[in-house]
Design an enzyme around this catalytic site. Structure first.
Site, PDB file in Angstrom:
ATOM      1  N   TYR A  72      11.778 -28.446 -15.364  1.00  8.32           N
ATOM      2  CA  TYR A  72      10.620 -28.442 -14.762  1.00  8.32           C
ATOM      3  C   TYR A  72      10.823 -28.991 -13.408  1.00  8.32           C
ATOM      4  O   TYR A  72      11.417 -29.862 -13.189  1.00  8.32           O
ATOM      5  CB  TYR A  72       9.532 -29.257 -15.401  1.00  8.32           C
ATOM      6  CG  TYR A  72       8.154 -28.988 -14.772  1.00  8.32           C
ATOM      7  CD1 TYR A  72       7.530 -27.737 -14.711  1.00  8.32           C
ATOM      8  CD2 TYR A  72       7.712 -29.999 -13.976  1.00  8.32           C
ATOM      9  CE1 TYR A  72       6.375 -27.561 -14.164  1.00  8.32           C
ATOM     10  CE2 TYR A  72       6.458 -29.918 -13.318  1.00  8.32           C
ATOM     11  CZ  TYR A  72       5.811 -28.709 -13.508  1.00  8.32           C
ATOM     12  OH  TYR A  72       4.504 -28.611 -12.756  1.00  8.32           O
ATOM     13  N   ASP A  79      10.920 -32.579 -23.866  1.00  7.07           N
ATOM     14  CA  ASP A  79       9.754 -32.125 -23.206  1.00  7.07           C
ATOM     15  C   ASP A  79       9.367 -30.850 -23.753  1.00  7.07           C
ATOM     16  O   ASP A  79      10.016 -29.948 -24.023  1.00  7.07           O
ATOM     17  CB  ASP A  79      10.002 -31.771 -21.734  1.00  7.07           C
ATOM     18  CG  ASP A  79       8.674 -31.203 -20.833  1.00  7.07           C
ATOM     19  OD1 ASP A  79       7.818 -30.599 -21.760  1.00  7.07           O
ATOM     20  OD2 ASP A  79       8.724 -31.102 -19.758  1.00  7.07           O
ATOM     21  N   ARG A 130      -8.216 -48.573 -18.380  1.00  7.33           N
ATOM     22  CA  ARG A 130      -6.834 -48.507 -18.060  1.00  7.33           C
ATOM     23  C   ARG A 130      -5.861 -48.910 -18.959  1.00  7.33           C
ATOM     24  O   ARG A 130      -5.007 -48.450 -19.294  1.00  7.33           O
ATOM     25  CB  ARG A 130      -6.470 -48.966 -16.470  1.00  7.33           C
ATOM     26  CG  ARG A 130      -4.733 -48.759 -16.337  1.00  7.33           C
ATOM     27  CD  ARG A 130      -4.539 -48.745 -14.962  1.00  7.33           C
ATOM     28  NE  ARG A 130      -5.207 -49.788 -14.146  1.00  7.33           N
ATOM     29  CZ  ARG A 130      -4.752 -51.131 -14.187  1.00  7.33           C
ATOM     30  NH1 ARG A 130      -3.993 -51.679 -14.900  1.00  7.33           N
ATOM     31  NH2 ARG A 130      -5.745 -51.922 -13.538  1.00  7.33           N
TER      32      ARG A 130
HETATM   33  C1  LIG Z   1       3.657 -28.407 -16.102  1.00 11.44           C
HETATM   34  C2  LIG Z   1       4.857 -29.091 -16.822  1.00 11.44           C
HETATM   35  C3  LIG Z   1       5.167 -30.430 -16.557  1.00 11.44           C
HETATM   36  C4  LIG Z   1       4.287 -31.247 -15.620  1.00 11.44           C
HETATM   37  O1  LIG Z   1       3.054 -31.374 -16.009  1.00 11.44           O
HETATM   38  P1  LIG Z   1       1.721 -31.700 -15.150  1.00 11.44           P
HETATM   39  O2  LIG Z   1       0.912 -31.809 -16.167  1.00 11.44           O
HETATM   40  O3  LIG Z   1       1.577 -30.481 -14.224  1.00 11.44           O
HETATM   41  O4  LIG Z   1       1.944 -32.972 -14.471  1.00 11.44           O
HETATM   42  C5  LIG Z   1       6.499 -30.729 -17.431  1.00 11.44           C
HETATM   43  N1  LIG Z   1       7.006 -30.115 -17.843  1.00 11.44           N
HETATM   44  C6  LIG Z   1       6.801 -28.822 -18.100  1.00 11.44           C
HETATM   45  C7  LIG Z   1       7.947 -28.020 -18.878  1.00 11.44           C
HETATM   46  C8  LIG Z   1       5.611 -28.210 -17.596  1.00 11.44           C
HETATM   47  O5  LIG Z   1       5.572 -26.884 -17.801  1.00 11.44           O
END
Ligand SMILES: *Cc1c(COP(=O)(O)O)cnc(C)c1O
Length: 391
Positions: free
Chosen positions: A112, A184, A59
């Site tokens: 998201y 993101d 971890r």
């Molecule tokens: C899928 C997604 C997430 C979340 O990711 P996980 O791996 O499913 O936890 C966050 N932001 C965007 C733009 C995504 O497409």
């Protein structure tokens, strides 16, 4: 961390790994272990005190995971990287590290679905406020920054409407107010867009999607300044504990090697299908970052290599018409997620964004007739043929 290999195609393969340190193994060895043994008690003491480098417990660090963290840092052009057990573990570790009670987060309009859910939770349980902002102009952003704003959180292109935000513009305003900019970058990957190069502070990913590329891992990645990554590693990663498994890190390392080849094909396929969709009488509206008639196209040209593999489109008719359309598809699979070899389709209003209240959904431009297509690596003509027979 500066990239050792200037060319991205070479960097995805070689950055972060030195076979000489691993008995000449070409592939990164998989250290599938929970813990690491100490030669004696004093060594254990030194490791915990940070006086000696070396692994303690998975971890807190694992050699396979570390190769992945160094690779993503190099690819995004950041100082350090961290890997997580999901994209949402990455998002939450970053947002909880950046905020405390009574702080404020300014978000892009459209997020998201689970990021939206996390912001609700932070507001309801910890009194961390947030607002949504169109972010079309500096004035719009400036007007919504408050003294308590600690973070601007941006998705671009935005899921699922593909609206784009000019990252350099956001950074200009954020710097004036000393606010951290988080991006993101899941939809673009560092092959298409590198937000840190435009002055953003932190970039994060759902590595589940294009970075993995094969639909067999759920994982998250974060890249930023070394000090801040060390802070997260010692707090919201270590103590909340959303770490990646060594095996999933190993699979990601395998997937990332082909990222540029895959992204080029995803984008070329998507562009071909976009042109067909645009001409089809059953399609009301098409959203694609590569659309040169879109008002956001200049942003794509500024900050993205090309349009990527995601297209959203609106059908004429009702929610039932959209669902009937999905049910008629044969080759294309109905599934959330994206960025896989298989073409996937989903219905945001009842799937990824079903937890978003209807009025917020409307504000985000997510109608009941909107579907999102993640164009895969098949021959695009086969994908188009399937769509065409379902219309
Ligand atoms: C899928 C997604 C997430 C979340 O990711 P996980 O791996 O499913 O936890 C966050 N932001 C965007 C733009 C995504 O497409």
């Amino acid at each position: 961390m500066t990239r050792k290999y200037k060319q991205f195609e070479t960097a995805v393969i070689h950055e972060g790994y030195d076979s000489k340190k691993h008995l000449g193994s070409l592939a990164t060895p998989l250290f599938q272990t929970s813990t690491f043994t100490f030669e004696n008690a004093e060594q254990g003491e030194r490791r915990f005190a940070g006086m000696e480098d070396g692994y303690i417990y998975s971890r807190l660090g694992n050699p396979t995971v570390q190769v992945l963290e160094e690779k993503i840092a190099a690819l995004e052009g950041g100082e350090a990287g961290l890997a997580f057990g999901s994209g949402m573990a990455a998002v939450s570790a970053v947002l909880f590290a950046l905020t405390k009670t009574d702080d404020h987060i300014l978000c892009s309009q459209g997020l998201y679905g689970c990021t939206f859910g996390l912001l609700q939770l932070m507001k309801n349980k910890y009194r961390i406020a947030h607002d949504f902002c169109e972010m079309n102009t500096e004035e719009q952003v400036r007007k919504m920054i408050r003294p308590e704003t600690t973070c601007i959180y941006v998705e671009t292109p935005i899921n699922p409407t593909m609206k784009m935000i000019d990252l350099q513009m956001v950074v200009r305003v954020a710097k004036e107010y000393n606010v951290t900019v988080v991006v993101d970058n899941t939809f673009s990957t560092p092959y298409l867009q590198r937000p840190l190069e435009y002055g953003c502070d932190i970039v994060l990913h759902s590595a589940t999607k294009y970075l993995c590329g094969h639909g067999d891992v759920v994982a998250g990645l974060v890249v930023g300044k070394k000090d801040f990554m060390t802070h997260i590693a010692g707090t919201t990663q270590k103590d909340i504990g959303g770490i990646i498994s060594p095996f999933d890190a190993w699979l990601l390392l395998r997937g990332i090697k082909t990222l540029p080849v895959r992204m080029d094909r995803h984008s070329a396929n998507a562009m071909a299908i976009f042109h067909e969709l645009k001409k089809h009488p059953k399609v009301k509206k098409v959203y694609y970052p590569g659309d040169d008639a879109s008002p956001d196209h200049y942003i794509m040209q500024k900050q993205m290599k090309h349009g990527g593999g995601l297209i959203s489109f609106e059908l004429h008719g009702t929610k039932q018409d959209a669902q009937d359309f999905l049910n008629k598809l044969k080759l294309i699979k109905i599934a959330v997620s994206l960025g896989d070899a298989e073409t996937l389709i989903q219905h945001p209003a009842t799937m990824t964004h079903s937890a978003v209240p209807e009025d917020s959904r409307e504000q985000m431009g997510i109608s009941d007739q909107l579907v999102r297509l993640s164009v895969g690596l098949e021959a695009w003509q086969d994908v188009w043929q399937d769509l065409q027979q379902a219309f």
